[in-house]
Design a protein around this motif. Sequence first.
Motif, PDB file in Angstrom:
ATOM      1  N   MET A   1       0.842  -1.184   0.000  1.00 16.25           N
ATOM      2  CA  MET A   1       0.000   0.000   0.000  1.00 16.25           C
ATOM      3  C   MET A   1       0.885   1.246   0.000  1.00 16.25           C
ATOM      4  O   MET A   1       1.826   1.356   0.763  1.00 16.25           O
ATOM      5  N   LYS A   2       0.530   2.191  -0.815  1.00 13.06           N
ATOM      6  CA  LYS A   2       1.296   3.422  -0.983  1.00 13.06           C
ATOM      7  C   LYS A   2       0.720   4.516  -0.083  1.00 13.06           C
ATOM      8  O   LYS A   2      -0.484   4.765  -0.089  1.00 13.06           O
ATOM      9  N   THR A   3       1.566   5.146   0.707  1.00 11.27           N
ATOM     10  CA  THR A   3       1.134   6.236   1.576  1.00 11.27           C
ATOM     11  C   THR A   3       1.775   7.524   1.105  1.00 11.27           C
ATOM     12  O   THR A   3       2.997   7.607   0.955  1.00 11.27           O
ATOM     13  N   LEU A   4       0.963   8.502   0.847  1.00 12.78           N
ATOM     14  CA  LEU A   4       1.460   9.805   0.443  1.00 12.78           C
ATOM     15  C   LEU A   4       1.634  10.690   1.666  1.00 12.78           C
ATOM     16  O   LEU A   4       0.876  10.603   2.627  1.00 12.78           O
ATOM     17  N   VAL A   5       2.620  11.545   1.616  1.00 13.49           N
ATOM     18  CA  VAL A   5       2.835  12.503   2.686  1.00 13.49           C
ATOM     19  C   VAL A   5       1.909  13.688   2.452  1.00 13.49           C
ATOM     20  O   VAL A   5       1.896  14.263   1.372  1.00 13.49           O
ATOM     21  N   LYS A   6       1.134  14.030   3.439  1.00 13.20           N
ATOM     22  CA  LYS A   6       0.270  15.205   3.363  1.00 13.20           C
ATOM     23  C   LYS A   6       0.990  16.356   4.055  1.00 13.20           C
ATOM     24  O   LYS A   6       1.550  16.191   5.133  1.00 13.20           O
ATOM     25  N   TRP A   7       0.986  17.502   3.408  1.00 11.83           N
ATOM     26  CA  TRP A   7       1.649  18.686   3.940  1.00 11.83           C
ATOM     27  C   TRP A   7       0.632  19.570   4.626  1.00 11.83           C
ATOM     28  O   TRP A   7      -0.501  19.735   4.157  1.00 11.83           O
ATOM     29  N   THR A   8       1.022  20.173   5.735  1.00 10.58           N
ATOM     30  CA  THR A   8       0.173  21.165   6.392  1.00 10.58           C
ATOM     31  C   THR A   8       0.502  22.532   5.801  1.00 10.58           C
ATOM     32  O   THR A   8       1.534  22.702   5.120  1.00 10.58           O
ATOM     33  N   VAL A   9      -0.324  23.504   6.080  1.00 11.26           N
ATOM     34  CA  VAL A   9      -0.047  24.874   5.637  1.00 11.26           C
ATOM     35  C   VAL A   9       1.259  25.355   6.267  1.00 11.26           C
ATOM     36  O   VAL A   9       2.082  26.005   5.613  1.00 11.26           O
ATOM     37  N   THR A  10       1.499  25.000   7.529  1.00  9.80           N
ATOM     38  CA  THR A  10       2.746  25.375   8.212  1.00  9.80           C
ATOM     39  C   THR A  10       3.954  24.738   7.525  1.00  9.80           C
ATOM     40  O   THR A  10       4.973  25.407   7.308  1.00  9.80           O
ATOM     41  N   ASP A  11       3.849  23.443   7.162  1.00 10.39           N
ATOM     42  CA  ASP A  11       4.927  22.774   6.423  1.00 10.39           C
ATOM     43  C   ASP A  11       5.200  23.502   5.112  1.00 10.39           C
ATOM     44  O   ASP A  11       6.352  23.727   4.733  1.00 10.39           O
ATOM     45  N   TYR A  12       4.144  23.838   4.425  1.00 15.12           N
ATOM     46  CA  TYR A  12       4.242  24.511   3.127  1.00 15.12           C
ATOM     47  C   TYR A  12       4.959  25.854   3.265  1.00 15.12           C
ATOM     48  O   TYR A  12       5.853  26.180   2.485  1.00 15.12           O
ATOM     49  N   HIS A  13       4.591  26.611   4.294  1.00 13.33           N
ATOM     50  CA  HIS A  13       5.254  27.903   4.528  1.00 13.33           C
ATOM     51  C   HIS A  13       6.739  27.704   4.824  1.00 13.33           C
ATOM     52  O   HIS A  13       7.577  28.482   4.368  1.00 13.33           O
ATOM     53  N   SER A  14       7.067  26.644   5.566  1.00 15.65           N
ATOM     54  CA  SER A  14       8.476  26.344   5.852  1.00 15.65           C
ATOM     55  C   SER A  14       9.241  26.022   4.571  1.00 15.65           C
ATOM     56  O   SER A  14      10.381  26.462   4.395  1.00 15.65           O
ATOM     57  N   LEU A  15       8.617  25.250   3.690  1.00 13.95           N
ATOM     58  CA  LEU A  15       9.257  24.940   2.405  1.00 13.95           C
ATOM     59  C   LEU A  15       9.531  26.211   1.610  1.00 13.95           C
ATOM     60  O   LEU A  15      10.593  26.371   0.994  1.00 13.95           O
ATOM     61  N   ILE A  16       8.588  27.122   1.615  1.00 15.36           N
ATOM     62  CA  ILE A  16       8.747  28.388   0.888  1.00 15.36           C
ATOM     63  C   ILE A  16       9.879  29.199   1.504  1.00 15.36           C
ATOM     64  O   ILE A  16      10.766  29.692   0.794  1.00 15.36           O
ATOM     65  N   GLU A  17       9.872  29.327   2.833  1.00 14.04           N
ATOM     66  CA  GLU A  17      10.879  30.137   3.531  1.00 14.04           C
ATOM     67  C   GLU A  17      12.294  29.602   3.362  1.00 14.04           C
ATOM     68  O   GLU A  17      13.247  30.377   3.267  1.00 14.04           O
ATOM     69  N   THR A  18      12.446  28.286   3.301  1.00 13.21           N
ATOM     70  CA  THR A  18      13.788  27.712   3.164  1.00 13.21           C
ATOM     71  C   THR A  18      14.283  27.737   1.723  1.00 13.21           C
ATOM     72  O   THR A  18      15.458  27.479   1.475  1.00 13.21           O
ATOM     73  N   GLY A  19      13.421  28.020   0.784  1.00 12.14           N
ATOM     74  CA  GLY A  19      13.820  28.079  -0.617  1.00 12.14           C
ATOM     75  C   GLY A  19      13.840  26.734  -1.307  1.00 12.14           C
ATOM     76  O   GLY A  19      14.284  26.625  -2.453  1.00 12.14           O
ATOM     77  N   ILE A  20      13.357  25.693  -0.642  1.00 13.99           N
ATOM     78  CA  ILE A  20      13.376  24.343  -1.216  1.00 13.99           C
ATOM     79  C   ILE A  20      12.571  24.276  -2.519  1.00 13.99           C
ATOM     80  O   ILE A  20      12.948  23.571  -3.446  1.00 13.99           O
ATOM     81  N   LEU A  21      11.501  25.030  -2.584  1.00 20.83           N
ATOM     82  CA  LEU A  21      10.679  24.988  -3.788  1.00 20.83           C
ATOM     83  C   LEU A  21      11.298  25.785  -4.937  1.00 20.83           C
ATOM     84  O   LEU A  21      10.856  25.671  -6.080  1.00 20.83           O
ATOM     85  N   GLY A  22      12.315  26.585  -4.616  1.00 27.54           N
ATOM     86  CA  GLY A  22      13.020  27.340  -5.657  1.00 27.54           C
ATOM     87  C   GLY A  22      12.072  28.164  -6.493  1.00 27.54           C
ATOM     88  O   GLY A  22      11.197  28.850  -5.987  1.00 27.54           O
ATOM     89  N   ASN A  23      12.221  28.071  -7.780  1.00 36.42           N
ATOM     90  CA  ASN A  23      11.377  28.833  -8.708  1.00 36.42           C
ATOM     91  C   ASN A  23      10.188  28.024  -9.216  1.00 36.42           C
ATOM     92  O   ASN A  23       9.574  28.390 -10.205  1.00 36.42           O
ATOM     93  N   ARG A  24       9.887  26.928  -8.554  1.00 37.54           N
ATOM     94  CA  ARG A  24       8.768  26.093  -8.994  1.00 37.54           C
ATOM     95  C   ARG A  24       7.445  26.769  -8.660  1.00 37.54           C
ATOM     96  O   ARG A  24       7.265  27.292  -7.577  1.00 37.54           O
ATOM     97  N   GLN A  25       6.529  26.711  -9.590  1.00 39.65           N
ATOM     98  CA  GLN A  25       5.192  27.252  -9.394  1.00 39.65           C
ATOM     99  C   GLN A  25       4.305  26.137  -8.849  1.00 39.65           C
ATOM    100  O   GLN A  25       3.880  25.259  -9.590  1.00 39.65           O
ATOM    101  N   VAL A  26       4.062  26.157  -7.552  1.00 38.49           N
ATOM    102  CA  VAL A  26       3.210  25.146  -6.929  1.00 38.49           C
ATOM    103  C   VAL A  26       2.203  25.823  -6.017  1.00 38.49           C
ATOM    104  O   VAL A  26       2.382  26.978  -5.608  1.00 38.49           O
ATOM    105  N   GLU A  27       1.151  25.084  -5.704  1.00 40.63           N
ATOM    106  CA  GLU A  27       0.202  25.507  -4.688  1.00 40.63           C
ATOM    107  C   GLU A  27      -0.136  24.300  -3.845  1.00 40.63           C
ATOM    108  O   GLU A  27       0.001  23.157  -4.291  1.00 40.63           O
ATOM    109  N   LEU A  28      -0.548  24.547  -2.620  1.00 35.75           N
ATOM    110  CA  LEU A  28      -0.947  23.475  -1.712  1.00 35.75           C
ATOM    111  C   LEU A  28      -2.452  23.298  -1.821  1.00 35.75           C
ATOM    112  O   LEU A  28      -3.212  24.247  -1.598  1.00 35.75           O
TER     113      LEU A  28
END
Length: 182
Positions: A1-28
Amino acid sequence: MKTLVKWTVTDYHSLIETGILGNRQVELLQGELVEMPPEGPIHSYITEGSVHYLRSLLQGLAVVREAHPITLSDSEPQPDIAIVQPPRQRYRQRHPYPQDIFWLIEISQSTLEYDLNDKKKTYALAGIPEYWVVNVRAHHIHIFRHPQSDDYLESLVISQGTIVSQAFSTIEVSIDRFWADI
């Protein structure tokens, strides 16, 4: 069985702040990172013209935001147009929450299925009172009102005339203005 990681809004903001998403255009959206396709010229043109038109109609009554995030419980989508409560300074430290939103509009050129399904479900679950999808190819507008659970009780498709938003019963929005000069 495959389990996907669900991101919280707080996780998402952390990804943005650390620059991990770079120039990728994504939305949560519902805990998942969704890559957004680039905008075509006609999409940008209709969005820009519609924002200008709505700002002139709603001046002093609402803030019309163009392609900026809103914050929901498990999502942070970037609707093409968000009509939100003033004053604009309210959003200096945060994005609009559902209770701040009068209605949302997506300009749909290549994302119609996504906008009419995933986005609609997300907005209904968040209690967004009104949601419009401007179908660029067919020249009509889908209007959804009265959210209940993960859908809307009222659904209309209009291709001519005017629309009166629930939030502003004295203001008529001309459908022709969405297609002006194309």
